[in-house]
Write a protein that holds these residues in place. Structure first.
Motif, PDB file in Angstrom:
ATOM      1  N   ARG A   1       0.839  -1.214   0.000  1.00  0.00           N
ATOM      2  CA  ARG A   1       0.000   0.000   0.000  1.00  0.00           C
ATOM      3  C   ARG A   1       0.869   1.259   0.000  1.00  0.00           C
ATOM      4  NH1 ARG A   1      -5.232   1.464   2.125  1.00  0.00           N
ATOM      5  NH2 ARG A   1      -5.251   3.699   2.455  1.00  0.00           N
ATOM      6  N   LEU A   2       1.886   1.268   0.852  1.00  0.00           N
ATOM      7  CA  LEU A   2       2.722   2.462   0.956  1.00  0.00           C
ATOM      8  C   LEU A   2       3.552   2.664  -0.317  1.00  0.00           C
ATOM      9  CD1 LEU A   2       3.914   2.438   4.675  1.00  0.00           C
ATOM     10  CD2 LEU A   2       1.822   3.298   3.690  1.00  0.00           C
ATOM     11  N   ARG A   3       4.021   1.567  -0.907  1.00  0.00           N
ATOM     12  CA  ARG A   3       4.760   1.682  -2.176  1.00  0.00           C
ATOM     13  C   ARG A   3       3.861   2.260  -3.268  1.00  0.00           C
ATOM     14  NH1 ARG A   3       9.751  -0.276  -1.744  1.00  0.00           N
ATOM     15  NH2 ARG A   3      10.144  -2.082  -0.421  1.00  0.00           N
ATOM     16  N   ALA A   4       2.602   1.830  -3.247  1.00  0.00           N
ATOM     17  CA  ALA A   4       1.663   2.352  -4.252  1.00  0.00           C
ATOM     18  C   ALA A   4       1.442   3.850  -4.085  1.00  0.00           C
ATOM     19  CB  ALA A   4       0.334   1.603  -4.151  1.00  0.00           C
ATOM     20  N   CYS A   5       1.675   4.340  -2.858  1.00  0.00           N
ATOM     21  CA  CYS A   5       1.575   5.796  -2.610  1.00  0.00           C
ATOM     22  C   CYS A   5       2.878   6.493  -2.958  1.00  0.00           C
ATOM     23  CB  CYS A   5       1.277   6.071  -1.141  1.00  0.00           C
ATOM     24  SG  CYS A   5      -0.322   5.541  -0.561  1.00  0.00           S
ATOM     25  N   GLY A   6       3.872   5.740  -3.422  1.00  0.00           N
ATOM     26  CA  GLY A   6       5.145   6.350  -3.824  1.00  0.00           C
ATOM     27  C   GLY A   6       6.218   6.321  -2.758  1.00  0.00           C
ATOM     28  N   ALA A   7       5.975   5.637  -1.647  1.00  0.00           N
ATOM     29  CA  ALA A   7       6.968   5.622  -0.571  1.00  0.00           C
ATOM     30  C   ALA A   7       8.108   4.655  -0.883  1.00  0.00           C
ATOM     31  CB  ALA A   7       6.302   5.217   0.747  1.00  0.00           C
ATOM     32  N   ASP A   8       9.307   5.052  -0.460  1.00  0.00           N
ATOM     33  CA  ASP A   8      10.482   4.177  -0.528  1.00  0.00           C
ATOM     34  C   ASP A   8      10.521   3.439   0.814  1.00  0.00           C
ATOM     35  OD1 ASP A   8      12.929   2.984  -0.774  1.00  0.00           O
ATOM     36  OD2 ASP A   8      14.083   4.847  -0.688  1.00  0.00           O
ATOM     37  N   VAL A   9      10.029   2.207   0.832  1.00  0.00           N
ATOM     38  CA  VAL A   9       9.768   1.510   2.099  1.00  0.00           C
ATOM     39  C   VAL A   9      10.926   0.583   2.472  1.00  0.00           C
ATOM     40  CG1 VAL A   9       8.184  -0.031   3.329  1.00  0.00           C
ATOM     41  CG2 VAL A   9       7.302   1.534   1.590  1.00  0.00           C
ATOM     42  N   LEU A  10      11.297   0.618   3.748  1.00  0.00           N
ATOM     43  CA  LEU A  10      12.216  -0.379   4.295  1.00  0.00           C
ATOM     44  C   LEU A  10      11.460  -1.175   5.340  1.00  0.00           C
ATOM     45  CD1 LEU A  10      15.152  -1.510   4.646  1.00  0.00           C
ATOM     46  CD2 LEU A  10      15.334   0.079   6.566  1.00  0.00           C
ATOM     47  N   ARG A  11      11.418  -2.500   5.161  1.00  0.00           N
ATOM     48  CA  ARG A  11      10.751  -3.366   6.146  1.00  0.00           C
ATOM     49  C   ARG A  11      11.822  -4.066   6.970  1.00  0.00           C
ATOM     50  NH1 ARG A  11       7.272  -8.470   5.266  1.00  0.00           N
ATOM     51  NH2 ARG A  11       7.300  -7.999   3.044  1.00  0.00           N
ATOM     52  N   SER A  12      11.675  -4.053   8.282  1.00  0.00           N
ATOM     53  CA  SER A  12      12.656  -4.729   9.121  1.00  0.00           C
ATOM     54  C   SER A  12      11.958  -5.325  10.339  1.00  0.00           C
ATOM     55  CB  SER A  12      13.755  -3.733   9.539  1.00  0.00           C
ATOM     56  OG  SER A  12      14.879  -4.429  10.016  1.00  0.00           O
ATOM     57  N   ARG A  13      12.755  -5.907  11.241  1.00  0.00           N
ATOM     58  CA  ARG A  13      12.133  -6.534  12.405  1.00  0.00           C
ATOM     59  C   ARG A  13      13.059  -6.459  13.605  1.00  0.00           C
ATOM     60  NH1 ARG A  13      12.658 -13.123  11.747  1.00  0.00           N
ATOM     61  NH2 ARG A  13      14.934 -13.236  11.742  1.00  0.00           N
ATOM     62  N   GLU A  14      12.470  -6.619  14.795  1.00  0.00           N
ATOM     63  CA  GLU A  14      13.251  -6.676  16.029  1.00  0.00           C
ATOM     64  C   GLU A  14      12.784  -7.847  16.884  1.00  0.00           C
ATOM     65  OE1 GLU A  14      13.867  -3.152  18.257  1.00  0.00           O
ATOM     66  OE2 GLU A  14      15.010  -2.273  16.615  1.00  0.00           O
ATOM     67  N   PRO A  15      13.664  -8.503  17.680  1.00  0.00           N
ATOM     68  CA  PRO A  15      15.080  -8.257  17.557  1.00  0.00           C
ATOM     69  C   PRO A  15      15.571  -8.751  16.204  1.00  0.00           C
ATOM     70  CG  PRO A  15      14.642  -9.956  19.230  1.00  0.00           C
ATOM     71  CD  PRO A  15      13.339  -9.521  18.687  1.00  0.00           C
ATOM     72  N   GLY A  16      16.492  -7.992  15.596  1.00  0.00           N
ATOM     73  CA  GLY A  16      17.024  -8.408  14.304  1.00  0.00           C
ATOM     74  C   GLY A  16      17.273  -7.214  13.413  1.00  0.00           C
ATOM     75  N   GLY A  17      17.406  -7.482  12.119  1.00  0.00           N
ATOM     76  CA  GLY A  17      17.564  -6.409  11.142  1.00  0.00           C
ATOM     77  C   GLY A  17      18.995  -6.075  10.792  1.00  0.00           C
ATOM     78  N   THR A  18      19.971  -6.622  11.549  1.00  0.00           N
ATOM     79  CA  THR A  18      21.396  -6.512  11.197  1.00  0.00           C
ATOM     80  C   THR A  18      22.014  -7.878  11.518  1.00  0.00           C
ATOM     81  OG1 THR A  18      22.261  -5.949  13.387  1.00  0.00           O
ATOM     82  CG2 THR A  18      21.436  -4.111  12.047  1.00  0.00           C
TER      83      THR A  18
END
Ligand SMILES: Nc1ncnc2c1ncn2[C@@H]1O[C@H](COP(=O)(O)OP(=O)(O)OP(=O)(O)O)[C@@H](O)[C@H]1O
Ligand SMILES: Cc1cn([C@H]2C[C@H](O)[C@@H](COP(=O)(O)O)O2)c(=O)[nH]c1=O
Length: 204
Positions: free
Chosen positions: A27-44
């Motif tokens: 949905r957010l990409r369709a609005c033109g957003a550059d989206v980063l999805r991540s999670r915690e704990p984690g993401g690196t």
């Protein structure tokens, strides 16, 4: 209105966060957003290593809190903060509210200690919007049992998840502007509709 750019998904295990993350990203990409999805704990890489320990190795509650906040600091410094500075939109599967809910409510670590850790690690930074998938713990347990094997948290009893849920409610009551409570006991499509309405109201 500036739409929220740092959005977290919260709730007890099995409440349905993962089910709705992908559609939200679309949905957010369709609005033109550059989206980063991540999670915690984690993401690196480091935070994912800490995640394995926290989810599978027994330890005392304060050690657990220190590890989840350590993972969060690495994630914040190396991924989340640079992404926000670059103008990206963050969808994060859990953030610091989860530490208050699980380590605070669930394990009994003092709220003040967690507030200190939150200040130390991320300078008290909070999401712009937190989508709280609120579900009866017994229903969440039924959903999890049908879906997967339990980790250290998912193996806890209903009283643990009642305390976690109460701690989420405490966080939500303290910041009603940031939190949106979704009734996660409804069908997937109905929860999706609540979520879509919350995003639309905020400019997405
Ligand atoms: N509204 C719903 N009604 C019935 N089942 C659902 C609903 N939402 C999700 N489920 C199912 O419940 C299970 C848990 O959902 P999901 O993995 O999305 O939860 P989660 O909140 O991400 O859990 P965790 O935090 O433990 O990763 C999945 O099998 C999913 O298909
Ligand atoms: C961020 C965070 C997470 N937890 C717990 C909550 C869940 O049981 C697991 C993560 O599993 P998920 O399937 O990715 O939701 O970790 C925690 O106890 N404290 C935290 O700060």
């Amino acid at each position: 209105m500036t739409p929220p750019r740092f959005i977290s998904f919260e709730g007890i295990d099995g409440a349905g966060k993962s089910t709705h993350l992908e559609a939200t990203e679309a949905r957010l990409r369709a609005c033109g957003a550059d989206v980063l999805r991540s999670r915690e704990p984690g993401g690196t890489p480091l935070a994912e290593t800490l995640r394995e320990l926290v989810l599978h190795q027994s330890m005392d509650p304060l050690t657990e809190a220190l590890l989840v906040f350590g993972a969060r600091r690495d994630h914040w410094l190396t991924v989340l903060e640079p992404a926000l500075a670059a103008g990206r939109v963050l969808l994060c599967d859990r953030f610091a509210d989860a530490s208050f809910a699980y380590q605070g409510g669930g394990r009994g670590v003092a709220w003040e200690q967690l507030e200190t850790l939150e200040q130390w690690t991320v300078a008290g930074r909070r999401p712009d919007l937190t989508l709280w998938f609120d579900l009866d713990p017994a229903e969440a347990a039924r959903r999890r049992a049908a879906a997967r094997d339990a980790d250290r948290f998912e193996a806890q009893d209903l009283e643990f998840f009642e305390r976690v849920r109460d701690a989420y409610a405490r966080r939500a009551a303290a910041e009603p502007e940031r939190f949106v409570r979704l009734d996660a006991g409804q069908a997937v499509s109905a929860v999706g509709a609540q979520l879509a309405a919350a995003l639309q109201e905020r400019g997405w």
